[in-house]
Design an enzyme around this catalytic site. Structure first.
Site, mmCIF file in Angstrom:
data_model
loop_
_atom_site.group_PDB
_atom_site.id
_atom_site.type_symbol
_atom_site.label_atom_id
_atom_site.label_comp_id
_atom_site.label_asym_id
_atom_site.label_seq_id
_atom_site.Cartn_x
_atom_site.Cartn_y
_atom_site.Cartn_z
ATOM 1 C CE LYS A 52 45.680 36.507 44.476
ATOM 2 N NZ LYS A 52 44.774 36.906 43.401
ATOM 3 C CD GLN A 96 41.605 35.560 41.974
ATOM 4 O OE1 GLN A 96 42.150 35.998 42.979
ATOM 5 N NE2 GLN A 96 42.266 35.339 40.864
ATOM 6 C CG ASP A 119 44.386 42.972 41.584
ATOM 7 O OD1 ASP A 119 45.423 42.352 41.882
ATOM 8 O OD2 ASP A 119 43.263 42.437 41.470
#
Ligand code: NAD
Length: 290
Positions: A52, A96, A119
């Protein structure tokens, strides 16, 4: 013509769109920024976080990688999130998953400023998705599946779509996206308690498999000409491979593919789309926050 949907190629195209959008944002005085927080030493999470951050660098986004020890407390992590919420250089925040077991992941998600929740897991964004509010951040994996369907020219209007799996990360948002105005599919959501799943799938024009069970969907589950999107990523022991395992999806690809009008492989299908859609969401956050 091949019926294989090339996720790598579509992902590369999305990233090129992002590169252009980064240029426009910068011309408008905005350098988009993404913060990725990793708690603990999970090797797979480290790889995801690394890619990422690398993708941010490649596209010209500002990024911050915050690595915290596995002993980090809930309060310490909340303080990091608060600091990022307040940081004007950061437009997207991602913690994460999965964090260590002593961390309440839901509380962390709720602490993220919904305007920076790239997200799309914050309740405010979930509600916006249900309401079909275009300012919502759509979870990256189902957003990537929708883009693959679009790129493959799949007609969703009036189609019977079966989503196998009802998680908040994939199955549920996927079902909402397919039934939303504009997509207009008739959606069935199947899960571990569903009865006669093969029969349910045989009625589908589009099957989305998001279960986490290797090669569960076999040829007798799929009608001729169906479209199959395989979200599953499973490790299966394989002594013939140097690393001792291979990756496989939730679909028995070799026997299902010949029946399909379109299908995604694993790897190289849905997987590469997730990062690309994360970048899209970060740019959207930067644009919306200004
Ligand atoms: P999850 O474990 O949260 O949810 C799995 C779902 O499958 C549940 O809703 C459960 O009810 C259902 N299920 C379990 N067994 C079943 C059965 N026998 N029959 C029918 N339904 C059953 O998983 P998730 O986070 O939604 O992920 C699903 C899969 O997708 C995993 O393999 C995961 O690794 C993969 N995944 C891939 C990406 C990507 O970027 N490609 C992203 C997220 C998840």
């Amino acid at each position: 013509m091949s019926n294989v949907i090339d996720g790598k190629a579509v992902s590369a195209a999305v990233l090129e769109e992002c590169r252009a959008e980064v240029g426009q944002l910068k011309a408008d005085g905005i350098t988009p920024g993404l913060a990725v927080v990793l708690v603990g030493e999970d090797p797979a999470s480290k790889i995801y976080v690394g890619s990422k951050v690398r993708t941010c660098g490649d596209l010209g986004l500002h990024s911050r990688k915050i690595e915290l020890s596995a002993e980090t407390t809930q309060d310490e992590l909340l303080r990091v999130v608060e600091e990022l919420n307040a940081d004007p250089a950061i437009h997207g925040i991602l913690v994460q998953s999965p964090p260590p077991p002593h961390i309440d992941e839901e509380a962390i998600v709720r602490a993220i400023d919904p305007r920076k929740d790239v997200d799309g897991f914050h309740p405010e964004n979930v509600a916006k998705l249900v309401l079909e509010d275009q300012s919502a951040f759509v979870p990256c994996t189902p957003a990537g599946c929708m883009r693959l369907l679009e790129e493959a020219g799949v007609e969703t209007k009036g189609a019977n779509a079966v989503v196998i799996g009802r998680s908040m990360i994939v199955g549920k948002p996927m079902a909402l996206l397919l039934m939303a105005k504009g997509s207009d599919a008739t959606v069935t959501v199947a899960h571990s308690r569903s009865r006669d799943l093969p029969a349910i799938c045989r009625g589908a024009d589009i099957v989305i498999a998001a279960v986490g069970r290797p090669e569960m969907v076999t040829a007798d589950w799929v009608r001729d000409g169906a479209v199959v999107i395989d979200v599953g990523i499973n490790r299966v022991d394989d002594a013939s491979k140097k690393r001792g395992y291979r990756l496989t999806g939730d679909v028995a690809y070799d026997e299902v593919a010949p029946k399909c009008s379109a299908i995604t492989p694993v790897p190289g299908g849905v997987g590469p789309m997730t990062i690309a859609m994360l970048m899209k969401n970060t740019l959207k956050a930067a644009r919306q926050l200004g």
